[in-house]
Design an enzyme around this catalytic site. Structure first.
Site: not given
Ligand code: GLU
Length: 504
Positions: A262-263
């Site tokens: 994920s970011k």
């Protein structure tokens, strides 16, 4: 004749393109090129609530940067256009109607409040509400209304959705190129919404209609779409269309721990999860991209190709052309692929070394100019040639080569401990030796200086280390005699004098 390979990347423009999406695009591109097929991009923008301005342009720019632009898309060979679903809006209703006609879909008039109530009631009993064969006859659907009643409701302006009437009690035997045979029980599926009374199809309907109309031969997409596969296969059946072949790519996993990359992992560990820089138009939130971090497109293509695929050997370096030649969907793994930001840097080091010194110098000049340093191109090119082995990014260059452009302003404290009583005197003598050298080329300078050291019977380290410290300010950098040649005689002599003065 075998069917022409036509594959698509079908992103929704909801923000910057996650690196996982880029890999999906790449695998589609590779597959298309390998089979002399067509790679096209269709923008799936039917969910207007999630539409983000700029995202579509971002996606196309990212793929262009990586050298994997589509053969067909908005404004390019629009053979089956439009390639933006919002512009195909009028097209979908007839297909939803067709499914109602032949009994594969029905109208549902439940309001949002009614559905919310059913959801919370189920939740209170520890269950999840699902809209399907177990309750559709009791809910507000056209299944128990006459044609006239339905027509009245619609004419009356009652909001509706069209839902798929999933068959009951069937076992679907489906095939996935990567995963092999997969079984699904239709009774466990919910009746997905296909069309909304706002005149927009949902993803499922639009996706299947377009994949059919645009003659898609293979659907290659992320594993997160695997749960939609039974519905999609059923939709093809309901329309009486031949389904494309499917391949669901493995997830890209966090570098540490479990789960999808994920970011946040990127923010925490300091690496980008997007191809290009991006600033969210509403929140202003910034996300960094591989391009602006100084990664080469070749690097990104190479590391993405290896996330879930290899050619069966230990080879790790692949050019795009080589990937096209070797790529094989049946060699894609089922298991998730761990993202390795350190390894990605290693790839960049490799591709940086392959750049020409002239190109690297051009990129480095930008940094030098920002620092107010004016240096000749030829000089910068030589510097780059001497240091590039040690760099991962062009942004590392200055740290590795500042001394080629500016005098040291301080001297490494640890190295200074070796500056003994007699060091200043030795440096003065070396300075004299250097002053007398006529042919000021590294090899000759080395011969003369080393010859002098030997003659004097002083240890090599006793001279070479403080000499480097005087010229560089630290014990770093390429071959000392290359440095001396490059900065020149006067500058060398001057730096020695300054060092002697500073460290007396
Ligand atoms: N629009 C979907 C997405 O955003 C496409 C999924 C598919 O390839 O079918 O990923």
């Amino acid at each position: 004749m075998a069917k022409q390979v036509r594959v698509r990347f079908a992103p929704s423009p909801t923000g910057p393109l996650h690196i996982g999406g880029v890999r999906t695009a790449l695998f589609n591109y590779l597959f298309a090129k390998k089979h002399n097929g067509v790679f096209y991009i269709r923008i799936e923008d039917t969910d207007q609530n999630r539409f983000v301005p700029g995202a579509e342009a971002y996606i196309l720019e990212a793929l262009e940067w990586l050298g994997i632009s589509p053969d067909e898309t908005i404004g390019k060979n629009e053979k089956f256009g439009p390639y933006r679903q919002s512009e195909r809006k009028e097209l979908y209703k007839q297909y939803a109607d067709q499914l109602i006609e032949n009994g594969w879909a029905y109208y549902a008039f439940d309001t949002a409040e009614e559905l919310d109530k059913l959801r919370s009631e189920a939740e209170a009993e520890g269950k999840t509400f699902i809209y399907n064969h177990t309750n559709r006859e009791q809910l507000s659907t056209s299944l128990h209304l006459s044609k006239e009643e339905v027509a009245d409701k619609i004419a009356n302006g009652d909001a509706y959705v069209i839902r798929f009437k999933t068959p009951v009690g069937e076992t679907l035997h489906l095939k996935d190129i990567i995963r092999g045979d997969i079984k699904f029980e239709t009774s466990l599926l919910d009746d997905k919404v296909l069309y909304k009374s706002d005149g927009m199809p949902t993803y499922h309907l639009a996706n299947i209609v377009d994949d059919h109309l645009m003659e898609t031969s293979h659907v290659i997409r992320g594993e997160e779409w695997l749960p939609s596969l039974p519905l999609h296969e059923l939709l093809y059946k309901a329309f009486g269309w031949e389904a494309p072949e499917f391949a669901h790519l493995p997830l890209i996993l966090k570098p540490v721990g479990n789960g999808k990359l994920s970011k946040r992992d990127g923010d925490k560990l300091g690496f980008p999860v997007f191809p290009l820089d991006w600033q969210d138009p509403t929140s202003g939130e910034k996300s960094s991209g591989y391009r602006e971090r100084g990664f080469y497109p070749e690097t990104v293509v190479n590391f993405l190709a290896l996330l879930g695929w290899n050619d069966g050997t230990d080879q790790e370096i692949f050019s795009l052309e080589e990937l096209v030649e070797k790529f094989d969907l049946t060699r894609v793994h089922k298991a998730g692929a761990k993202f390795d930001p350190e390894k990605n840097k290693w790839f960049n080091q490799h591709y940086l070394k392959l750049q020409s010194d002239a190109d690297l110098a051009k990129a480095y000049q930008v940094i030098l100019k920002e620092k107010g340093i004016n240096a000749a191109d030829a000089y910068v090119e030589k510097v780059v040639g001497l240091i590039k082995e040690r760099a991962t990014f062009v942004a590392d260059f200055y740290e590795l080569s500042d001394f080629f452009f500016v005098k040291p302003t301080e001297y490494d404290a640890k190295a200074l401990k070796n500056w003994k009583e007699d060091t200043s005197d030795i440096m003065k003598q070396v300075s004299e030796v250097i002053k007398g050298i006529e042919l000021f080329e590294a090899k000759n300078i080395e011969e003369i200086v080393k010859g002098w050291i030997n003659e004097q019977g002083i240890g090599m380290g006793k001279v070479m280390q403080p000499l480097r410290l005087s010229l560089v300010g630290a014990v770093k950098g390429p071959d000392l005699f290359d440095i001396i040649e490059m900065i020149g005689k006067d500058e060398t002599v001057e730096r020695l004098a300054i060092a002697v003065e500073a460290n007396k």
